[in-house]
Design an enzyme around this catalytic site. Structure first.
Site, PDB file in Angstrom:
ATOM      1  NE  ARG A 161      24.886  37.531  39.992  1.00  0.00           N
ATOM      2  CZ  ARG A 161      24.701  38.571  40.798  1.00  0.00           C
ATOM      3  NH1 ARG A 161      23.619  39.294  40.693  1.00  0.00           N
ATOM      4  NH2 ARG A 161      25.598  38.919  41.692  1.00  0.00           N
ATOM      5  CB  THR A 241      35.340  29.048  41.427  1.00  0.00           C
ATOM      6  OG1 THR A 241      33.939  28.862  41.674  1.00  0.00           O
ATOM      7  CG2 THR A 241      35.886  27.869  40.664  1.00  0.00           C
ATOM      8  NE  ARG A 243      36.776  37.385  46.689  1.00  0.00           N
ATOM      9  CZ  ARG A 243      36.451  37.460  45.396  1.00  0.00           C
ATOM     10  NH1 ARG A 243      36.563  36.392  44.625  1.00  0.00           N
ATOM     11  NH2 ARG A 243      36.056  38.594  44.865  1.00  0.00           N
ATOM     12  CD  GLU A 272      43.325  34.312  45.374  1.00  0.00           C
ATOM     13  OE1 GLU A 272      43.253  35.362  44.706  1.00  0.00           O
ATOM     14  OE2 GLU A 272      42.431  33.459  45.391  1.00  0.00           O
ATOM     15  CG  HIS A 291      41.165  34.695  41.828  1.00  0.00           C
ATOM     16  ND1 HIS A 291      41.027  35.184  43.103  1.00  0.00           N
ATOM     17  CD2 HIS A 291      39.945  34.885  41.235  1.00  0.00           C
ATOM     18  CE1 HIS A 291      39.799  35.643  43.286  1.00  0.00           C
ATOM     19  NE2 HIS A 291      39.119  35.480  42.157  1.00  0.00           N
ATOM     20  CB  ALA A 293      36.719  31.723  37.666  1.00  0.00           C
TER      21      ALA A 293
HETATM   22  C1  DGY Z   1      35.269  38.390  41.217  1.00  0.00           C
HETATM   23  O1  DGY Z   1      34.804  39.055  40.292  1.00  0.00           O
HETATM   24  O2  DGY Z   1      34.875  38.522  42.387  1.00  0.00           O
HETATM   25  C2  DGY Z   1      36.299  37.385  40.868  1.00  0.00           C
HETATM   26  O3  DGY Z   1      36.823  36.747  41.947  1.00  0.00           O
HETATM   27  C3  DGY Z   1      37.358  37.957  39.958  1.00  0.00           C
HETATM   28  O4  DGY Z   1      36.775  38.068  38.726  1.00  0.00           O
END
Ligand code: DGY
Length: 327
Positions: A161, A241, A243, A272, A291, A293
């Protein structure tokens, strides 16, 4: 007549009220209110005897955790779309339902990936540091030169997605050619965005920008290592964005330091939080966000609603709204 006992749950951090209020009014909820996570020891003590847990990606939900909770544990509602912190196979073996929070953060995460792409390509954060440290003396015809975006090639690793949403931005807004690498074909992206499925090495060699959107698993851990960075263009910009452990952080440092690639934009690091003495923090061509996003009002509210729905459904032995391990 005594009231039926309410389900006991542990909520490992304060989440938006849209979800939290429903949980606290329906359950006997212990909410960890400190902004920092509980220590492992405290976490294991807190979950003892709980029927449900609302966890964050910073909690390791493994067999030891499930043992500490006890056999009555019915549901683990993870406040994230990713669930690499949960041993899903172990939960399934024990009949524990696992939920996650997809969709509501797709656009916000794609925006962040694009924001990092733009910031790293056009050296925006480096420019701000330049001003703040008093080094801006004049307009420089040869200074601060970045890379152009229009008409370039974006390579998406993991066309789910979020990868699809970034591809849509890059193709529709900047006329980019879209390459992608995934186990599955995205026929809609192929049809609407002229996206081309390619082998990983071809994506590395041909892309101007590479953005990671795959989950973290044993085949993606360390996928971006020195060898991978060396196959990329020297003008390439790397974005992660997803891992942190999908890139090998020291290898990324060397690739950036030695100009094997142009720049990187990261919303995730390994570990992290990133260590304050991590060499990546010394590089001007690496933009790093903590982290964040999914950190928009609608995404976090949506995540809270889904996480509450998942938790309450699991406690009632009902199907979860977003169910990682159904049937
Ligand atoms: C997730 O949802 O996996 C993000 O890394 C944090 O929102």
């Amino acid at each position: 007549m005594s009231e039926p006992s309410r389900s006991r749950v542990f909520v490992t951090r304060v989440i938006p009220a849209l979800g939290l209020d429903r949980i606290t009014s329906a359950c006997d909820a212990d909410v960890w209110r400190d902004p920092l996570p509980p220590s492992r020891e405290v976490l294991l003590a807190k979950v003892a005897g709980c029927d449900g847990v609302l966890s964050l990606l910073s909690e390791q939900i493994d067999a030891q955790f499930m043992d500490a909770a006890g056999p009555q544990l019915k549901v683990i509602s993870n406040f994230a779309v990713g669930f690499n912190n949960v041993d899903v196979a172990e939960a399934t073996r024990r009949g524990i339902r696992v939920g996650n929070t997809p969709d509501v953060l797709t656009e916000a995460t794609a925006d962040m990936a694009f924001g990092l792409l733009l910031a790293a390509s056009r050296r925006i954060v480096e420019g701000q540091d330049y001003i703040r440290s008093g080094r801006w003396k004049t307009w420089e015809p040869l200074g601060h030169i970045g890379v152009d975006l229009p008409g370039k090639t974006i390579g998406i690793v993991g066309m789910g997605r979020i990868g699809h949403a970034l591809a849509r931005r890059c193709h529709g807004g900047w006329g980019m050619r879209v390459l992608y690498h995934d186990r599955l074909r995205d026929l809609e992206a192929e049809r609407k965005l002229s996206a081309e499925p390619v082998e990983f090495d071809d994506l590395l060699a041909q892309s101007d920008f590479i953005s990671v959107h795959t989950d973290l698993n044993e085949s993606t851990r360390g996928l971006f290592d020195r060898a991978a960075f060396r196959k990329m263009k020297p003008t390439a910009v790397f974005i992660n964005t997803a891992r942190g452990p999908i890139h090998h952080q020291l290898d990324l440092y060397h690739a950036l330091r030695d100009s094997e690639i142009f720049a990187a934009g990261l919303d995730v690091t390994d570990p992290e939080p990133i260590a304050s003495d991590d060499p990546l923090l010394t590089l001007p061509n690496c933009v790093i966000a903590p982290h964040v996003a999914s950190a928009t009002i609608s995404s976090r509210n949506g995540m809270a609603e889904i996480a509450a729905d998942n938790l309450l459904a699991g406690l009632n032995d009902e199907p979860l709204r977003c169910w990682v391990n159904p049937g």
